[in-house]
Design an enzyme around this catalytic site. Structure first.
Site, PDB file in Angstrom:
ATOM      1  N   ASP A  80       0.186  75.111  18.432  1.00  0.00           N
ATOM      2  CA  ASP A  80      -0.172  76.432  17.911  1.00  0.00           C
ATOM      3  C   ASP A  80      -1.614  76.792  18.285  1.00  0.00           C
ATOM      4  O   ASP A  80      -2.490  75.923  18.323  1.00  0.00           O
ATOM      5  CB  ASP A  80       0.005  76.407  16.383  1.00  0.00           C
ATOM      6  N   HIS A  81      -1.876  78.050  18.550  1.00  0.00           N
ATOM      7  CA  HIS A  81      -3.232  78.620  18.667  1.00  0.00           C
ATOM      8  C   HIS A  81      -4.224  77.793  19.485  1.00  0.00           C
ATOM      9  O   HIS A  81      -5.330  77.510  19.010  1.00  0.00           O
ATOM     10  CB  HIS A  81      -3.813  78.818  17.265  1.00  0.00           C
ATOM     11  N   HIS A 206       2.527  86.257  13.352  1.00  0.00           N
ATOM     12  CA  HIS A 206       1.741  85.276  12.618  1.00  0.00           C
ATOM     13  C   HIS A 206       1.352  85.855  11.254  1.00  0.00           C
ATOM     14  O   HIS A 206       1.402  87.059  11.045  1.00  0.00           O
ATOM     15  CB  HIS A 206       0.472  84.912  13.391  1.00  0.00           C
ATOM     16  N   GLY A 207       0.937  84.976  10.349  1.00  0.00           N
ATOM     17  CA  GLY A 207       0.500  85.459   9.042  1.00  0.00           C
ATOM     18  C   GLY A 207       1.652  85.865   8.150  1.00  0.00           C
ATOM     19  O   GLY A 207       1.582  86.877   7.439  1.00  0.00           O
ATOM     20  N   VAL A 229       4.086  80.101   9.470  1.00  0.00           N
ATOM     21  CA  VAL A 229       3.735  79.901   8.062  1.00  0.00           C
ATOM     22  C   VAL A 229       2.835  78.678   7.947  1.00  0.00           C
ATOM     23  O   VAL A 229       3.174  77.609   8.454  1.00  0.00           O
ATOM     24  CB  VAL A 229       4.986  79.701   7.181  1.00  0.00           C
TER      25      VAL A 229
END
Length: 307
Positions: A80-81, A206-207, A229
């Site tokens: 992720d990210h 996202h979020g 999540v």
């Protein structure tokens, strides 16, 4: 079973539900996701943030991959990210075949170039790539982006970006934030609908922690097929630890771990229900899914200069 993220997203989009992607940091988090997915007969994704990758290194990746392989439902593992080539390279070499090359903190041109390079690298390993344009406000794992810096995804720019980089999925910014929503969330569904009409690749939001049911459902109807999540699951974990450690009669370490797993599992189960993926695991058990899953285990294809 260890699944292909590409197949998970394609099947979810085709059948109008979304895949829950949950950030994990340790064995307890992994067990919570797998337990919830198996009990719900749902596909799911284990996500590793770069901060967790740097902490757990290849051992954390190996644990996630082994847990996914042993699961009775389709589970994929995703980085992720990531804003760092070295982290992406390490994840690919460790066996992860689903990458988020996140150039969104950069200016657009630098984001495009970084994402293009990381997509080329990842595709050599048979990995799919998620990217992001626009900047999501909020806080995640120590990375803070001020509200005033947050920019929503421009639909026409999104088309240009996808064509130039060759990414496989796109995370969109339509008013969603990382962490907790400080005020009632407001999502720009007209913008999302426009992006969906222009792009064929899977869309990601996202979020998702804190988004109400009606917004989740509307997002899925407009083509979102993956929700990230983190915050709510982490909060459940920390609250369970606090309750056990600070209680009048401190429990055995394994009992404490068990309570933490149960607390996270409860939140994850709620999210799987919200995303509409409960009972959908069988939809991913097809010859096509098996082929994609097997391809993701192959050695990377390298150019002559790399051999």
């Amino acid at each position: 079973m260890l699944a292909s993220t590409q197949e998970l997203l394609e099947t979810a989009r085709r059948n109008i539900y979304a895949i829950g992607a949950f950030n994990v940091y340790n064995l307890e988090g992994v067990k919570a996701v797998i337990n919830a997915a198996e009990k719900s007969c749902s596909p799911a994704m284990l996500q590793i943030h770069p901060s967790a990758l740097r902490y757990g290194r290849s051992m954390l990746v190996a644990m996630c991959l082994e847990a996914a392989e042993a699961a009775t439902v389709p589970v994929s593992v995703h980085l992720d990210h990531s804003t760092d080539r070295q982290d992406i390279q390490e994840a690919l070499q460790a066996g992860i075949r689903s990458i988020m090359a996140d150039g969104s903190p950069f200016e657009y041109d630098k984001n495009l170039e970084f994402t293009r390079q990381m997509t080329q690298l990842s595709h050599q390993y048979g990995a799919i790539v998620e990217a992001e344009i626009g900047r999501i406000s909020g806080t995640e794992d120590g990375l803070t982006i001020a509200e005033k810096e947050a920019k929503m995804t421009d639909p026409l720019q999104a088309v240009e970006f996808v064509q130039a980089t060759g990414v496989d999925a796109l995370a969109v910014t339509i008013g969603n934030v990382h962490g907790e929503y400080k005020s009632p969330p407001r999502l720009d569904f007209a913008r999302l609908a426009k992006i969906r009409s222009l792009l064929e690749i899977p869309l990601v939001l996202h979020g998702a922690s804190g988004l109400p049911k009606e917004m989740i459902s509307r997002s899925i109807q407009l083509g979102v097929c993956k929700f990230n999540v983190n915050t709510e699951v982490r909060q459940a974990y920390l609250q369970a630890l606090k309750g056990e450690v600070c209680g009048k009669s401190p429990s055995d370490l394994l009992d404490i771990a068990g309570e933490a797993i149960a607390a996270m599992e409860s939140v994850i189960t709620e999210k799987l229900e919200l995303f509409g993926s409960v009972g959908k695991a069988h939809l991913h058990e097809t010859p096509y899914a098996l082929v994609l899953a097997s391809l993701s285990r192959l050695e990377p294809v390298r150019s002559p200069k790399q051999r």
